[in-house]
Write a protein that holds these residues in place. Structure first.
Motif, PDB file in Angstrom:
ATOM      1  N   LEU A 123      -5.846   7.779  14.212  1.00  0.00           N
ATOM      2  CA  LEU A 123      -4.962   6.630  14.069  1.00  0.00           C
ATOM      3  C   LEU A 123      -3.577   7.113  13.658  1.00  0.00           C
ATOM      4  CD1 LEU A 123      -7.313   4.206  12.105  1.00  0.00           C
ATOM      5  CD2 LEU A 123      -6.819   4.177  14.565  1.00  0.00           C
ATOM      6  N   GLU A 124      -2.563   6.365  14.049  1.00  0.00           N
ATOM      7  CA  GLU A 124      -1.200   6.688  13.661  1.00  0.00           C
ATOM      8  C   GLU A 124      -1.001   6.287  12.199  1.00  0.00           C
ATOM      9  OE1 GLU A 124       1.013   4.403  16.516  1.00  0.00           O
ATOM     10  OE2 GLU A 124      -0.030   5.382  18.171  1.00  0.00           O
ATOM     11  N   ASP A 125      -0.168   7.034  11.489  1.00  0.00           N
ATOM     12  CA  ASP A 125       0.151   6.633  10.128  1.00  0.00           C
ATOM     13  C   ASP A 125       0.927   5.323  10.167  1.00  0.00           C
ATOM     14  OD1 ASP A 125      -1.107   8.772   8.992  1.00  0.00           O
ATOM     15  OD2 ASP A 125       0.713   9.896   8.558  1.00  0.00           O
ATOM     16  N   TYR A 126       0.536   4.411   9.300  1.00  0.00           N
ATOM     17  CA  TYR A 126       1.199   3.125   9.172  1.00  0.00           C
ATOM     18  C   TYR A 126       1.533   2.939   7.697  1.00  0.00           C
ATOM     19  CZ  TYR A 126       1.819  -1.934   8.917  1.00  0.00           C
ATOM     20  OH  TYR A 126       2.315  -3.187   8.668  1.00  0.00           O
ATOM     21  N   LEU A 127       2.810   2.879   7.385  1.00  0.00           N
ATOM     22  CA  LEU A 127       3.274   2.785   5.999  1.00  0.00           C
ATOM     23  C   LEU A 127       2.701   3.924   5.159  1.00  0.00           C
ATOM     24  CD1 LEU A 127       2.994  -1.092   5.476  1.00  0.00           C
ATOM     25  CD2 LEU A 127       5.057   0.228   5.994  1.00  0.00           C
ATOM     26  N   GLY A 128       2.613   5.123   5.766  1.00  0.00           N
ATOM     27  CA  GLY A 128       2.209   6.324   5.036  1.00  0.00           C
ATOM     28  C   GLY A 128       0.722   6.519   4.877  1.00  0.00           C
ATOM     29  N   ALA A 129      -0.104   5.739   5.570  1.00  0.00           N
ATOM     30  CA  ALA A 129      -1.559   5.880   5.441  1.00  0.00           C
ATOM     31  C   ALA A 129      -2.224   5.545   6.778  1.00  0.00           C
ATOM     32  CB  ALA A 129      -2.088   4.964   4.345  1.00  0.00           C
ATOM     33  N   LYS A 130      -3.483   5.945   6.931  1.00  0.00           N
ATOM     34  CA  LYS A 130      -4.230   5.664   8.161  1.00  0.00           C
ATOM     35  C   LYS A 130      -4.614   4.188   8.263  1.00  0.00           C
ATOM     36  CE  LYS A 130      -4.096   9.714   9.916  1.00  0.00           C
ATOM     37  NZ  LYS A 130      -3.219   9.919  11.078  1.00  0.00           N
ATOM     38  N   ALA A 131      -4.685   3.504   7.130  1.00  0.00           N
ATOM     39  CA  ALA A 131      -4.993   2.074   7.134  1.00  0.00           C
ATOM     40  C   ALA A 131      -4.593   1.483   5.788  1.00  0.00           C
ATOM     41  CB  ALA A 131      -6.476   1.837   7.394  1.00  0.00           C
ATOM     42  N   HIS A 132      -4.406   0.200   5.794  1.00  0.00           N
ATOM     43  CA  HIS A 132      -4.147  -0.568   4.578  1.00  0.00           C
ATOM     44  C   HIS A 132      -5.136  -1.715   4.556  1.00  0.00           C
ATOM     45  CE1 HIS A 132      -0.291   1.150   3.245  1.00  0.00           C
ATOM     46  NE2 HIS A 132      -0.207   1.492   4.525  1.00  0.00           N
ATOM     47  N   VAL A 133      -5.590  -2.057   3.371  1.00  0.00           N
ATOM     48  CA  VAL A 133      -6.532  -3.161   3.225  1.00  0.00           C
ATOM     49  C   VAL A 133      -6.011  -4.084   2.128  1.00  0.00           C
ATOM     50  CG1 VAL A 133      -8.908  -3.821   2.715  1.00  0.00           C
ATOM     51  CG2 VAL A 133      -8.445  -1.670   3.922  1.00  0.00           C
ATOM     52  N   VAL A 134      -5.941  -5.366   2.442  1.00  0.00           N
ATOM     53  CA  VAL A 134      -5.576  -6.380   1.466  1.00  0.00           C
ATOM     54  C   VAL A 134      -6.763  -7.318   1.323  1.00  0.00           C
ATOM     55  CG1 VAL A 134      -4.078  -8.367   1.024  1.00  0.00           C
ATOM     56  CG2 VAL A 134      -3.105  -6.252   1.944  1.00  0.00           C
ATOM     57  N   VAL A 135      -7.115  -7.607   0.066  1.00  0.00           N
ATOM     58  CA  VAL A 135      -8.219  -8.504  -0.237  1.00  0.00           C
ATOM     59  C   VAL A 135      -7.688  -9.572  -1.188  1.00  0.00           C
ATOM     60  CG1 VAL A 135     -10.544  -8.695  -1.185  1.00  0.00           C
ATOM     61  CG2 VAL A 135      -9.848  -6.584  -0.034  1.00  0.00           C
ATOM     62  N   ILE A 136      -7.966 -10.848  -0.884  1.00  0.00           N
ATOM     63  CA  ILE A 136      -7.510 -11.948  -1.729  1.00  0.00           C
ATOM     64  C   ILE A 136      -8.688 -12.874  -2.020  1.00  0.00           C
ATOM     65  CG2 ILE A 136      -5.957 -13.926  -1.916  1.00  0.00           C
ATOM     66  CD1 ILE A 136      -4.013 -12.397  -0.108  1.00  0.00           C
ATOM     67  N   GLY A 137      -8.917 -13.110  -3.307  1.00  0.00           N
ATOM     68  CA  GLY A 137      -9.975 -14.031  -3.725  1.00  0.00           C
ATOM     69  C   GLY A 137      -9.566 -15.462  -3.436  1.00  0.00           C
TER      70      GLY A 137
ATOM     71  N   HIS B 157      -5.027  -4.439  -3.207  1.00  0.00           N
ATOM     72  CA  HIS B 157      -4.507  -3.635  -2.108  1.00  0.00           C
ATOM     73  C   HIS B 157      -5.174  -2.265  -2.177  1.00  0.00           C
ATOM     74  CE1 HIS B 157      -0.689  -1.887   0.025  1.00  0.00           C
ATOM     75  NE2 HIS B 157      -1.800  -1.593   0.660  1.00  0.00           N
ATOM     76  N   VAL B 158      -5.794  -1.851  -1.082  1.00  0.00           N
ATOM     77  CA  VAL B 158      -6.570  -0.612  -1.053  1.00  0.00           C
ATOM     78  C   VAL B 158      -6.045   0.292   0.052  1.00  0.00           C
ATOM     79  CG1 VAL B 158      -8.875   0.339  -0.730  1.00  0.00           C
ATOM     80  CG2 VAL B 158      -8.622  -1.881  -1.832  1.00  0.00           C
ATOM     81  N   HIS B 159      -5.856   1.573  -0.258  1.00  0.00           N
ATOM     82  CA  HIS B 159      -5.584   2.583   0.766  1.00  0.00           C
ATOM     83  C   HIS B 159      -6.881   3.350   0.963  1.00  0.00           C
ATOM     84  CE1 HIS B 159      -1.016   2.757  -0.217  1.00  0.00           C
ATOM     85  NE2 HIS B 159      -1.335   1.724   0.504  1.00  0.00           N
ATOM     86  N   PRO B 160      -7.566   3.127   2.051  1.00  0.00           N
ATOM     87  CA  PRO B 160      -8.829   3.828   2.249  1.00  0.00           C
ATOM     88  C   PRO B 160      -8.622   5.308   2.548  1.00  0.00           C
ATOM     89  CG  PRO B 160      -8.336   2.436   4.133  1.00  0.00           C
ATOM     90  CD  PRO B 160      -7.257   2.200   3.123  1.00  0.00           C
TER      91      PRO B 160
ATOM     92  N   HIS C 189     -12.325   2.077  -1.576  1.00  0.00           N
ATOM     93  CA  HIS C 189     -12.787   2.038  -2.956  1.00  0.00           C
ATOM     94  C   HIS C 189     -12.231   0.747  -3.541  1.00  0.00           C
ATOM     95  CE1 HIS C 189     -13.082   6.683  -3.189  1.00  0.00           C
ATOM     96  NE2 HIS C 189     -13.132   6.276  -1.944  1.00  0.00           N
ATOM     97  N   ALA C 190     -13.096  -0.195  -3.894  1.00  0.00           N
ATOM     98  CA  ALA C 190     -12.630  -1.491  -4.383  1.00  0.00           C
ATOM     99  C   ALA C 190     -13.475  -1.951  -5.556  1.00  0.00           C
ATOM    100  CB  ALA C 190     -12.690  -2.517  -3.264  1.00  0.00           C
ATOM    101  N   THR C 191     -12.818  -2.615  -6.495  1.00  0.00           N
ATOM    102  CA  THR C 191     -13.510  -3.246  -7.615  1.00  0.00           C
ATOM    103  C   THR C 191     -13.140  -4.723  -7.605  1.00  0.00           C
ATOM    104  OG1 THR C 191     -13.393  -1.223  -8.921  1.00  0.00           O
ATOM    105  CG2 THR C 191     -13.846  -3.262 -10.109  1.00  0.00           C
ATOM    106  N   PHE C 192     -14.149  -5.569  -7.464  1.00  0.00           N
ATOM    107  CA  PHE C 192     -13.954  -7.013  -7.481  1.00  0.00           C
ATOM    108  C   PHE C 192     -14.146  -7.493  -8.916  1.00  0.00           C
ATOM    109  CE2 PHE C 192     -15.494  -5.875  -3.284  1.00  0.00           C
ATOM    110  CZ  PHE C 192     -14.534  -6.441  -2.482  1.00  0.00           C
ATOM    111  N   ALA C 193     -13.135  -8.139  -9.481  1.00  0.00           N
ATOM    112  CA  ALA C 193     -13.202  -8.581 -10.873  1.00  0.00           C
ATOM    113  C   ALA C 193     -14.228  -9.696 -11.070  1.00  0.00           C
ATOM    114  CB  ALA C 193     -11.826  -9.048 -11.342  1.00  0.00           C
ATOM    115  N   LYS C 194     -14.385 -10.551 -10.070  1.00  0.00           N
ATOM    116  CA  LYS C 194     -15.240 -11.729 -10.212  1.00  0.00           C
ATOM    117  C   LYS C 194     -16.061 -11.933  -8.935  1.00  0.00           C
ATOM    118  CE  LYS C 194     -11.457 -13.995 -12.610  1.00  0.00           C
ATOM    119  NZ  LYS C 194     -10.425 -14.997 -12.450  1.00  0.00           N
ATOM    120  N   PRO C 195     -17.201 -12.601  -9.064  1.00  0.00           N
ATOM    121  CA  PRO C 195     -17.932 -12.980  -7.849  1.00  0.00           C
ATOM    122  C   PRO C 195     -17.181 -14.094  -7.125  1.00  0.00           C
ATOM    123  CG  PRO C 195     -19.032 -13.849  -9.795  1.00  0.00           C
ATOM    124  CD  PRO C 195     -17.893 -13.010 -10.284  1.00  0.00           C
TER     125      PRO C 195
END
Length: 168
Positions: free
Chosen positions: A101-115, A123-126, A136-142
């Protein structure tokens, strides 16, 4: 459209699909400072769209000829501790090596998660592990979370969307 005005301010031009309340997240790192996150509430005039209800997991997404799947070792998403989430990208039934994959904003991928409940932002850089993305993600709440994986291939940014059902 996004413009850096060089005076510490930015201009963003956006056409919204419908009226209603929106949340904008500005995630940035100023020179010489720590990562910053601003959550901005914006009310757009006009007729609101019909609200979508997300109540079950969607762990596969198709975008631009690619299919992206998310999984955990035990098949569950849980809150309270760090999880490894595998992201597998395929095209035409063949696994895509994330290193290609091409670098996008300095990384191979970006992940955004919103409860969905309180609009918590993650925001996760895998990392790349073998032929997968390792988030690598930690969810504060179910609860129910919306998730977007962004990656760039062939000069085009692809955005795959998911629904995660996180248990206690």
């Amino acid at each position: 459209d996004f413009e850096d005005r060089q005076d510490g301010n930015y201009t963003l031009a956006q056409t919204f699909p419908a009226g209603g309340d929106y949340y904008l997240f500005a995630d940035y790192k100023p020179s010489g400072a720590n990562q910053q996150l601003q959550k901005i509430t914006l009310n757009v005039s006009g007729k609101p769209a019909t609200a979508k209800v997300y109540n079950k997991a969607q762990l596969s997404s198709k975008v631009g000829g690619y299919e992206v799947k998310l999984s955990t070792a035990d098949g569950k998403f849980t809150s309270g501790s760090m999880q490894h989430i595998a992201g597998t990208i395929t095209k035409g039934g063949k696994t895509v090596d994330p290193n290609t994959l091409e670098d996008y904003l300095g990384a191979k991928a970006h992940v955004v998660v919103i409860g969905l409940a309180d609009k918590d932002y993650l925001h996760v850089h895998p990392e790349v592990e073998g032929n997968q993305l390792d988030l690598h993600a930690t969810f504060a709440k179910p609860g129910i979370y919306r998730c977007w994986v962004q990656f760039q291939a062939d000069g085009k940014v692809q955005v795959a969307d998911f629904v995660l059902d996180v248990a206690q």
